[in-house]
Scaffold this motif. Structure first.
Motif, PDB file in Angstrom:
ATOM      1  N   ASP A 494      -2.074  -0.541  15.289  1.00  0.00           N
ATOM      2  CA  ASP A 494      -3.210  -0.044  13.614  1.00  0.00           C
ATOM      3  C   ASP A 494      -2.745  -1.690  12.934  1.00  0.00           C
ATOM      4  O   ASP A 494      -2.479  -1.864  12.188  1.00  0.00           O
ATOM      5  N   ALA A 495      -4.777  -1.556  12.621  1.00  0.00           N
ATOM      6  CA  ALA A 495      -4.337  -3.255  12.362  1.00  0.00           C
ATOM      7  C   ALA A 495      -4.748  -2.781  10.555  1.00  0.00           C
ATOM      8  O   ALA A 495      -3.754  -4.027   9.883  1.00  0.00           O
ATOM      9  N   SER A 496      -4.886  -1.681  10.179  1.00  0.00           N
ATOM     10  CA  SER A 496      -4.545  -1.515   8.837  1.00  0.00           C
ATOM     11  C   SER A 496      -3.354  -1.404   8.354  1.00  0.00           C
ATOM     12  O   SER A 496      -2.450  -2.389   6.875  1.00  0.00           O
ATOM     13  N   PHE A 497      -2.698  -1.417   9.158  1.00  0.00           N
ATOM     14  CA  PHE A 497      -1.385  -1.540   8.828  1.00  0.00           C
ATOM     15  C   PHE A 497      -0.549  -2.758   8.802  1.00  0.00           C
ATOM     16  O   PHE A 497       0.069  -2.946   8.018  1.00  0.00           O
ATOM     17  N   LYS A 498      -1.163  -3.375   9.950  1.00  0.00           N
ATOM     18  CA  LYS A 498      -0.710  -4.896   9.755  1.00  0.00           C
ATOM     19  C   LYS A 498      -0.995  -5.851   8.308  1.00  0.00           C
ATOM     20  O   LYS A 498      -0.704  -7.117   7.534  1.00  0.00           O
ATOM     21  N   VAL A 499      -2.176  -5.749   7.882  1.00  0.00           N
ATOM     22  CA  VAL A 499      -2.259  -6.055   6.844  1.00  0.00           C
ATOM     23  C   VAL A 499      -2.374  -5.539   5.563  1.00  0.00           C
ATOM     24  O   VAL A 499      -1.851  -6.157   4.692  1.00  0.00           O
ATOM     25  N   LYS A 500      -1.878  -4.314   4.978  1.00  0.00           N
ATOM     26  CA  LYS A 500      -0.818  -3.746   4.120  1.00  0.00           C
ATOM     27  C   LYS A 500       0.318  -4.608   4.033  1.00  0.00           C
ATOM     28  O   LYS A 500       0.567  -4.930   3.361  1.00  0.00           O
ATOM     29  N   SER A 501       0.997  -4.444   5.021  1.00  0.00           N
ATOM     30  CA  SER A 501       2.297  -5.170   5.348  1.00  0.00           C
ATOM     31  C   SER A 501       2.020  -6.409   4.700  1.00  0.00           C
ATOM     32  O   SER A 501       2.782  -6.801   3.838  1.00  0.00           O
TER      33      SER A 501
END
Length: 798
Positions: A494-501
């Motif tokens: 999940d690329a979006s989760f990586k950025v948010k993290s």
């Protein structure tokens, strides 16, 4: 040198201390090499702490040791070559370290000299997140002086080596030392190349003697996975107990324990000076700086980042992706993948954020800028970079770097906004400042980079409702694994989760993110474009002004007797030092920077043209700049914020001139102070004695009266441009009568002109007295002509 009769280590230590004071440096180093080869570890154990301190200096900065930060090969070639050979990764000092390492000796290191966040955490009985400190804290006994770390010889040596960059006093400004030529900088480069190899494996420790036991690493403790860093703190007692098991659970990790230790120590000592809590406090303008890095410090950190990029990019293609990771991967390959995100990312961001907010607004910021740009471009240090070196056109940034950009989004976006705010407060006419704007714009204008950054922002701003259970995942605390180099957690696709993290771990869950391609930042870019256009015209005006003035001005100017205009328009800057070439470079840098900004933010030509027109940079018919931007108030002109900016940066200036009594104005640099004072007393006495006669003569309507008025009466004050309303009231009440002024005779220019006149006259056999009479006669003729012209001009006035 050998000491067969010495059995106690204290005697060996005393002898070496005496030799260090009495023997030349080359001879002392040769004796040290002999001692390291001949003596067993039991006796060398006692001299090791003293020797390390003698080399790198004391932790309090009082002793400078070998002063590696100033030692250069071109200045001290003998001492430099000996020191570099002795401290080389394969040299005698490392042999001593490995010799002691094999016997599992421990050395105490005071916690009080660790970076601020680490020291505060340990003193509060909370173990820092880095595995470097696990099972090393030694509590003081009853009545003890303080906390200590129990370090093995390799750790102790690297701790001292890294901290010597921080603890030693800054280099004096008068000492011009090029950091890249110093022994310390080159040693850092050698250690990084040795322990972070791009090919093969880390060279094994050197045996101290043929057939000797190979040193083994000290017991290592398991560490928490990187995902848990910074999310919570564990009591020192609980953490200590939780890490007592599974010591050396992974024997294969022994292959890289020195590389792991070296990187952790460098990152902790050089970057971990700001915690997340301290970073949030530093956002306040009233917060005090806890640590201020030096330019030398920043240059060394940049060297570390470049080595890390080369090290990480040396991964084999089939092992570069975590999805292909298997248990067969060597610990070194695993370490290459984990080095930057696990150790460097968070601490480097806080370090850069502090530098961007607190570094002085001068050209020394270039060091910080280049460090930032080096980290932003890992593709520059990839193996395929050599294939494109001959191509003049910038190549497109490959999509394979998109994960790096997304996982470092704040380093690209928030720091770019920080740079914009700095650039808006600097003088862009300076070629050094213009170069920095050009460098940043050029890097961000690389094809496909802006698109990848924008994609990362879209992933972060993606609505949370689209991906359920994500909030729960952010707060999940991973469990403690059995080994520091344990396998990566399952790959998060999940690329979006990586950025948010990434963003939430650095800025907090309630952070307010400002998109780089949003309206707020776009407004800053447009404002910067305005200032670039203004600076280009200012540089052009300086160039025109320099071209109009004669190359040497005059013979008197060359001698230093020419007046310097105190009301000159442009302030002194580095343009004055390098001249026309620098002006051309400034214009070139700004022109290209403007074009790159247009590409990055897709600015139209119409927008840029409108900005230039709205800035009000047009010139009047005399070719002079207009007044600073201001509005008319009851008491005169009032500066606007734009006008204040123009004055601060030297873009525009009020025409201010001395409007008081010309006899009482300050003594200039081209005047003789004693002669001016003596002439003022003489002229004052004459004016008091003959005041009545002067008034009578100036009142006459014939030629004699005009002649006297030309010499004895100053120009009417009403004809001057009095900018202050207070000045107008004072001028009206201070009307001055006729008076004689002899101040012109106190000028060096006048005296030199008279001297040259007498010298030329003597060449024609004219004696001083006849020469004086000729000068007086010539002046009388000149004064009569000027009187007639002045009177004729008054008759034609309306």
């Amino acid at each position: 040198m050998a000491f067969p009769y010495l059995q106690q280590p204290s005697f060996l230590l005393a002898s070496l201390k005496a030799d260090s004071l009495n023997k030349p440096f080359p001879q002392w180093c040769q004796d040290l090499v002999k001692v390291i080869e001949d003596f067993p570890a039991k006796e060398l154990h006692a001299i090791f702490p003293w020797l390390v301190e003698s080399i790198f200096g004391s932790l309090d900065g009082v002793l400078i040791g070998w002063n590696l930060r100033c030692l250069q090969g071109r200045v001290n070639p003998v001492e430099y070559s000996i020191a570099m050979e002795f401290l080389d990764p394969g040299g005698p000092m490392m042999k001593l370290v490995y010799k002691l390492q094999a016997e599992d000796y421990k050395f105490d290191f005071p916690v009080s000299y660790l970076p601020g966040p680490v020291k505060a955490s340990i003193q509060e009985r909370i173990l820092p997140d880095s595995p470097l400190y696990h099972n090393k804290v030694q509590f003081p006994p009853t009545g003890g002086l303080g906390l200590n770390l129990s370090l093995n010889p390799f750790e102790y040596y690297i701790f001292f080596f890294a901290l010597s960059l921080i603890t030693q006093k800054p280099l004096p400004v008068s000492l011009h030392v090029r950091t890249s030529d110093c022994a310390y900088f080159i040693l850092v480069d050698r250690y990084l190349s040795w322990f972070l190899p791009t090919e093969g494996s880390v060279p094994p420790p050197l045996c101290s003697s043929p057939g000797g036991a190979s040193p083994t690493p000290a017991p290592r403790t398991p560490a928490m996975s990187f995902a848990s860093y910074g999310l919570h703190h564990i009591s020192l007692l609980k953490r200590h107990i939780s890490h007592q098991t599974s010591v050396n659970a992974d024997p294969a990790s022994h292959e890289i324990w020195r590389s792991e230790t070296l990187l952790q120590v460098f990152v902790e000592m050089w970057l971990h000076h700001y915690s997340l809590e301290m970073y949030q406090k530093m956002q306040s303008p009233h917060a005090k700086e806890s640590f201020t890095p030096s330019k030398e410090h920043v240059l060394v950190v940049r060297l570390l980042l470049k080595h890390l990029h080369v090290f990480a990019n040396s991964l084999k293609p089939e092992q570069a992706s975590p999805s292909t990771h298997s248990h067969a991967t060597s610990p070194l390959e695993e370490f290459k993948r984990a080095a930057v995100p696990r150790f460097v990312q968070q601490k480097l961001y806080l370090f850069l954020q502090h530098c961007f907010g607190h570094w002085p607004l001068d050209a020394s910021f270039r060091a910080v800028l280049e460090m930032w740009l080096s980290y932003l471009q890992p593709w520059r240090y990839a193996p395929e970079k050599q294939a494109q070196s001959g191509d003049s056109q910038p190549r497109c940034v490959s999509e394979k770097w998109a994960p790096f950009v997304q996982e470092n989004l704040l380093v690209y976006t928030k720091l770019f906004v920080g740079f914009l705010n700095r650039a808006l407060r600097t003088d862009l006419v300076s070629p050094k400042n213009a170069l920095m704007v050009f460098r940043v714009a050029k890097v961000f204008a690389q094809p496909n980079l802006a698109e990848m950054i924008q994609k990362g922002e879209q992933l972060f701003l993606e609505p949370e409702l689209v991906i359920p259970h994500r909030q729960h995942r952010v707060f999940t605390v991973p469990t403690v694994t059995g080994s520091f180099l344990s396998p990566w957690p399952p790959a998060v696709t999940d690329a979006s989760f990586k950025v948010k993290s990434h963003v939430y771990s650095l800025e907090g869950q309630d952070c307010k993110y400002t998109p780089m391609f949003g309206p707020e930042v776009r407004a800053l870019v447009l404002r910067l474009a305005q200032l670039i256009s203004q600076a280009k015209q200012t540089a052009k005006s300086i160039s025109d002004q320099c071209a109009e003035s004669p190359a040497g001005r005059s013979f008197l100017s060359w001698l230093g007797f020419c007046t310097t205009d105190p009301n000159g328009y442009y302030p002194a800057n580095d343009l004055d030092e390098v001249g026309q070439d620098s002006v051309r470079k400034t214009d070139e840098y700004l022109e290209k920077a403007l074009e790159y900004l247009r590409q990055i933010f897709r600015l139209s030509d119409a927008q840029l043209a409108q900005l230039t027109l709205s800035l009000g940079t047009t010139q009047d018919e005399n070719g002079k700049k207009q007044l600073p931007d201001c509005i008319v108030g009851e008491d005169g002109l009032i500066l606007t914020p734009l006008g204040r900016y123009q004055i601060i940066n030297g873009l525009r200036k009020f025409e201010i001139e001395y409007q008081g009594d010309s006899e009482l104005q300050p003594i200039r640099s081209y005047e003789s102070a004693s002669l001016v004072r003596a002439l003022f007393r003489l002229s004052s006495a004459i004016n008091r004695r003959f005041a009545g006669q002067m008034v009578a003569l100036c009142s006459r309507n014939d030629f004699l009266g005009s002649f006297c008025r030309y010499h004895l009466i100053e120009p009417v004050l009403a004809n001057r441009h009095l900018l202050s309303p207070v000045g107008r009231r004072q001028a009206a009440s201070h009307a001055r009568g006729p008076r004689l002024s002899l101040r012109f005779l106190g000028s060096y220019r006048t005296l030199l002109s008279l001297l040259l006149a007498f010298f030329v006259a003597s060449m024609f056999c004219i004696r001083p007295l006849p020469c004086t009479l000729l000068l007086i006669l010539g002046y009388l003729l000149y004064a009569m002509a000027m009187t007639l012209l002045t009177e004729q001009g008054k008759l034609h006035q309306p």
